[in-house]
Write a protein that holds these residues in place. Sequence first.
Motif, PDB file in Angstrom:
ATOM      1  N   VAL A  88       0.839  -1.203   0.000  1.00 54.83           N
ATOM      2  CA  VAL A  88       0.000   0.000   0.000  1.00 54.83           C
ATOM      3  C   VAL A  88       0.872   1.250   0.000  1.00 54.83           C
ATOM      4  O   VAL A  88       0.649   2.192  -0.777  1.00 54.83           O
ATOM      5  N   ILE A  89       1.880   1.258   0.867  1.00 56.32           N
ATOM      6  CA  ILE A  89       2.755   2.438   0.965  1.00 56.32           C
ATOM      7  C   ILE A  89       3.584   2.599  -0.309  1.00 56.32           C
ATOM      8  O   ILE A  89       3.671   3.686  -0.885  1.00 56.32           O
ATOM      9  N   VAL A  90       4.224   1.507  -0.747  1.00 55.05           N
ATOM     10  CA  VAL A  90       5.114   1.565  -1.909  1.00 55.05           C
ATOM     11  C   VAL A  90       4.375   2.073  -3.140  1.00 55.05           C
ATOM     12  O   VAL A  90       4.804   3.030  -3.808  1.00 55.05           O
ATOM     13  N   TYR A  91       3.242   1.452  -3.451  1.00 51.22           N
ATOM     14  CA  TYR A  91       2.559   1.794  -4.697  1.00 51.22           C
ATOM     15  C   TYR A  91       1.853   3.145  -4.624  1.00 51.22           C
ATOM     16  O   TYR A  91       1.753   3.854  -5.634  1.00 51.22           O
ATOM     17  N   ALA A  92       1.372   3.511  -3.445  1.00 58.09           N
ATOM     18  CA  ALA A  92       0.761   4.836  -3.313  1.00 58.09           C
ATOM     19  C   ALA A  92       1.802   5.927  -3.547  1.00 58.09           C
ATOM     20  O   ALA A  92       1.550   6.914  -4.249  1.00 58.09           O
ATOM     21  N   LEU A  93       2.992   5.749  -2.981  1.00 59.84           N
ATOM     22  CA  LEU A  93       4.051   6.747  -3.162  1.00 59.84           C
ATOM     23  C   LEU A  93       4.548   6.774  -4.608  1.00 59.84           C
ATOM     24  O   LEU A  93       4.774   7.849  -5.178  1.00 59.84           O
ATOM     25  N   LEU A  94       4.743   5.591  -5.193  1.00 60.32           N
ATOM     26  CA  LEU A  94       5.196   5.561  -6.581  1.00 60.32           C
ATOM     27  C   LEU A  94       4.175   6.213  -7.506  1.00 60.32           C
ATOM     28  O   LEU A  94       4.546   6.940  -8.434  1.00 60.32           O
ATOM     29  N   TYR A  95       2.906   5.972  -7.258  1.00 64.86           N
ATOM     30  CA  TYR A  95       1.877   6.582  -8.096  1.00 64.86           C
ATOM     31  C   TYR A  95       1.908   8.103  -7.968  1.00 64.86           C
ATOM     32  O   TYR A  95       1.799   8.838  -8.949  1.00 64.86           O
ATOM     33  N   THR A  96       2.078   8.570  -6.728  1.00 60.78           N
ATOM     34  CA  THR A  96       2.172  10.014  -6.504  1.00 60.78           C
ATOM     35  C   THR A  96       3.382  10.600  -7.216  1.00 60.78           C
ATOM     36  O   THR A  96       3.289  11.626  -7.897  1.00 60.78           O
ATOM     37  N   ILE A  97       4.525   9.938  -7.071  1.00 57.04           N
ATOM     38  CA  ILE A  97       5.756  10.433  -7.685  1.00 57.04           C
ATOM     39  C   ILE A  97       5.664  10.385  -9.208  1.00 57.04           C
ATOM     40  O   ILE A  97       6.032  11.338  -9.906  1.00 57.04           O
ATOM     41  N   PHE A  98       5.160   9.282  -9.739  1.00 59.68           N
ATOM     42  CA  PHE A  98       5.084   9.133 -11.193  1.00 59.68           C
ATOM     43  C   PHE A  98       4.186  10.193 -11.822  1.00 59.68           C
ATOM     44  O   PHE A  98       4.453  10.676 -12.923  1.00 59.68           O
TER      45      PHE A  98
END
Length: 732
Positions: free
Chosen positions: A475-485
């Motif tokens: 949840v943390i990894v993909y939420a942050l990556l989505y935000t960054i991307f």
Amino acid sequence: MKRTTPIVLASGLLLLLGADALAQQKGKTNIAAPAPWQIDTLIHPIPTNRAMFTDKVLQQVKKADLRDGESDHKIELEDATVSGMLSQALLVKAPRIMIHIENMDIPHQTKIQYHKALANMLRRLNARSSGPDDATYIKRSVDNFEELMLAREQNRLADYVKANDNIYTLDNSELLDDHPELKSLVFASVGKAKPEMMIRRLPDFAKESYADPVIAAAAQVMPGTILTYASSTSVLSAAVRRNQDPFVKVIVAIADKAKNPQKVLPFVAQIYAGKTTIAEIDGIANDPKAYFQALVNLRMQGQSVADKAIDEEINFRGLQFVRVVNELHDSPAPVRFKSLMDFNAEDLYFMMIGSQDEIYTSSFTWMFDRMMEKMKPVSGDAFLAKVQKSHFRTFLRMAAGYNKLSPFLASMEENAKNELMKEFVANLEQGPMDDLEDAVDVADAFGSINDPKLIAFLKEEIRTNYEKKANEKGVIVYALLYTIFNSAENAEQLNAKVSDLLPPITYVPYASLKDEQGDIVQQVFFYGDKDGMGAYKGYLNLFRSAKWKIEQNQYWAAITSTGANPIKIFVNVPLPEEAEENDVFAQTKLQQYLDDNGIHPSIVIHRGHSYYLPTTLEHLQSSVKIVILGSCGGYHNLSKVLNSSPDAHIISSKQVGAYAVNVPIISALNDVLVAGKDVNWISMWQNLSKYFAGRGAGINDLFSDYVPPNKNLGAIFIKAYRKQAMLMGKQD
């Protein structure tokens, strides 16, 4: 602001409410009397014959109170969340545990035992730093201590230990000294779960029987450490040599029989399985090419045991070939790359991965093109399958960084390409919470991808993986990556989206760089090779003007600004490497001076080759806000920087730092500081881009390899992830 429940530290007493108040509470009707360990006030004064033990607890509480430099019953740090966790655990809960011990109806000697264990735990915790990960660990350790103690007194210790056979119970295992079978269970369980950590603690329990399963588990993942222990003459050698595990016995045989034990070790699983012998590996150990190719062939077999040892040896041996190529960077290609001509595509693949922190752009691009030529007619996906997809995310991240991802993907069918990129961003939730290398590779690679179609594809895959919500890490990894991307191209937008987790990423406030005296302090590290000595002279020449004053001694130079905004720069002298008093000696002398005078740099600059970088990183402190490394090509270096300096803005390069680029960047930074302005990365990089655009294609290409902090997606991801994990209470 004072805490609502003040702690009185005087004469070994901690008395918040008297026995009369407790009696009044018990006298109320229809209210069940609390258990002794639920009462946060002393029922009876602490007797003199136990006061010396409670005093030791309170001494550690007082030491914890001084973490922020003041004894004021609160710990105030820049990170409010960390401050709250540390204050609650060390200044509130720990003293309450001491009161609970006193209130319980248990023997005098048992109370002393608990007080001693509590003081020892606090002493260990006070030795830890004040980063987010440490704060979480400290909180959980204090919670575990009381839970473990109560489980003992309530005759449910076995059940508690079996349900909590973790690092916190292990670190509080002093409370299990009277229960050796349970202590053994914890050591064996944690030894299997975290063998790398436990084997480093072996000196503390080498003589105990529960050391045996720890050694056996560690042998599977850290055979090098077991070999080192077996080759020593200490109690550690005896512990390893008494072990009856067959795999451990093979490592002992390598220590005793091999001519080159360290080179034979990666083949330990093959020797254990009877597929080769110690003598056969000894026979190729002194032929660099044959030995490296044997390692690559071993890795391609998909060996699961001793993978780490194999990878480390491949990386080290491959790096030696790449360093030769790097050193010949001014030579014609036939001369420069002659030593690599006979290697196959698989060999070159592992060389590039292993040298990720040192490889030059030109070295990578030649090796990549040669790999592509050698692997024909095999497609990229089939080639990755052949190398067991070993560190394929690192390879794709490097290829993206050096603008070689497109030709690699072009060697595949469309379906295979899509499957590979799906796998590239999939399963990032796997592994421990603190294992972020793959996710950081993904974040870094995204920052270098220019294909709009591929960018859109990756964004959609990140969203899909997030929606699966496989676990809390995911949840943390993909939420942050989505935000960054989705904000990578707009620094201000990304800054706004992570503002709840991080300080500004687009600028560093001028005020935050000042120390308590109002000075901005820089520490610059030079090294005593030929390049370093020349760069040092050029660096000092930057400050030979009326704006600066230079003072020198045999070990360092102190450069001070003469204007209204005080800046102090400390630079070690790069003494000859072969001298007894060399550059490391000079750095140590300078560090001692800074420590003795309470001087804490907020800016650190590394001026030297990548192989010197670990020495520079050892000097980083939590006060550092800007780090200029020149070269910082992977997760491990970024992680090490942020472990010591959690809020650091990192300027890094995809290749070894270039003098012609470093000097203008450093000068631009100093110009901003002399003017007393915030360090705005966007405007600074715009100005630098204009400057380098007029300096010729060669230098401009070198500058394009440098990544400003607001675009260092790997570093931004690590910082945001750690903060989010800590807020969720999931990072150990």
